[in-house]
Design a protein around this motif. Structure first.
Motif, mmCIF file in Angstrom:
data_model
loop_
_atom_site.group_PDB
_atom_site.id
_atom_site.type_symbol
_atom_site.label_atom_id
_atom_site.label_comp_id
_atom_site.label_asym_id
_atom_site.label_seq_id
_atom_site.Cartn_x
_atom_site.Cartn_y
_atom_site.Cartn_z
ATOM 1 N N UNK A 7 -2.178 -15.856 -98.354
ATOM 2 C CA UNK A 7 -2.370 -16.976 -97.441
ATOM 3 C C UNK A 7 -1.721 -18.190 -98.092
ATOM 4 N N UNK A 8 -1.001 -18.969 -97.305
ATOM 5 C CA UNK A 8 -0.457 -20.243 -97.763
ATOM 6 C C UNK A 8 -1.079 -21.316 -96.880
ATOM 7 N N UNK A 9 -1.774 -22.257 -97.497
ATOM 8 C CA UNK A 9 -2.474 -23.308 -96.757
ATOM 9 C C UNK A 9 -1.682 -24.606 -96.827
ATOM 10 N N UNK A 10 -1.516 -25.263 -95.673
ATOM 11 C CA UNK A 10 -0.733 -26.490 -95.590
ATOM 12 C C UNK A 10 -1.600 -27.589 -94.981
ATOM 13 N N UNK A 11 -1.589 -28.760 -95.597
ATOM 14 C CA UNK A 11 -2.321 -29.917 -95.059
ATOM 15 C C UNK A 11 -1.521 -31.174 -95.361
ATOM 16 N N UNK A 12 -1.344 -32.047 -94.360
ATOM 17 C CA UNK A 12 -0.532 -33.245 -94.539
ATOM 18 C C UNK A 12 -1.330 -34.496 -94.873
ATOM 19 N N UNK A 13 -2.635 -34.488 -94.622
ATOM 20 C CA UNK A 13 -3.471 -35.651 -94.903
ATOM 21 C C UNK A 13 -4.009 -35.554 -96.338
ATOM 22 N N UNK A 14 -3.796 -36.582 -97.140
ATOM 23 C CA UNK A 14 -4.164 -36.529 -98.558
ATOM 24 C C UNK A 14 -5.649 -36.246 -98.764
ATOM 25 N N UNK A 15 -6.514 -36.930 -98.041
ATOM 26 C CA UNK A 15 -7.959 -36.736 -98.207
ATOM 27 C C UNK A 15 -8.361 -35.309 -97.833
#
Length: 154
Positions: free
Chosen positions: A115-123
């Motif tokens: 699984x590769x998890x991506x998130x753009x919001x720093x918090x």
């Protein structure tokens, strides 16, 4: 790993049972308060509604079926969780893939789906990274990026 009987009781006496479609999902009555339950606070149980558990099962099952078919691809594959925070779906998919990986290795395979998890919001990224580390999936790659800006070869 699974409840032995059709129905069991939690430490508080609340009845629960294994879901009929999703074998690693436990069902509790809707009014059950589990947030302070030791298994939850220790990270052994992750609270998530059934609808949020479905994507991991659908994707992992489909990929496993392709891999197991005689004409299926034996190339490595990954599941990309595009808006991953707080990480429940990533954790669930990673736990299902750990079972698939174990079965593949037992049959002599050398493919390790991940699984590769991506998130753009720093918090939210910080929360996602912390949860994956604390709840048993530290090997899951976590990208601080905008999914829509990713390139297939990066």
């Amino acid at each position: 790993r699974y409840v032995e009987s059709e129905q069991s009781r939690s430490e508080t006496g609340t009845p629960f049972w294994r879901d009929s479609l999703l074998p690693d999902v436990f069902v509790f009555p809707p009014s059950t308060k589990l947030y302070n339950c030791k298994q939850v606070t220790d990270g052994h149980l992750v609270l998530q509604d059934k609808g949020s558990c479905m994507p991991a099962y659908v994707v992992v099952s489909a990929l496993e079926n392709v891999w197991n078919s005689s004409s299926g691809s034996k190339r490595p594959f990954a599941i990309l969780d595009a808006c991953a925070a707080p990480g429940n779906k990533s954790l669930h998919a990673a736990s299902l893939l750990a079972i698939v990986n174990s079965e593949m290795y037992q049959r002599g395979g050398d493919i390790a789906p991940q699984v590769i998890s991506v998130e753009r919001d720093q918090r939210r990224f910080d929360l996602l990274f912390k949860r994956l580390q604390e709840l048993g999936s530290p090997e899951t790659p976590v990208l601080y990026d905008d999914f829509l800006e990713l390139h297939a070869n990066s």
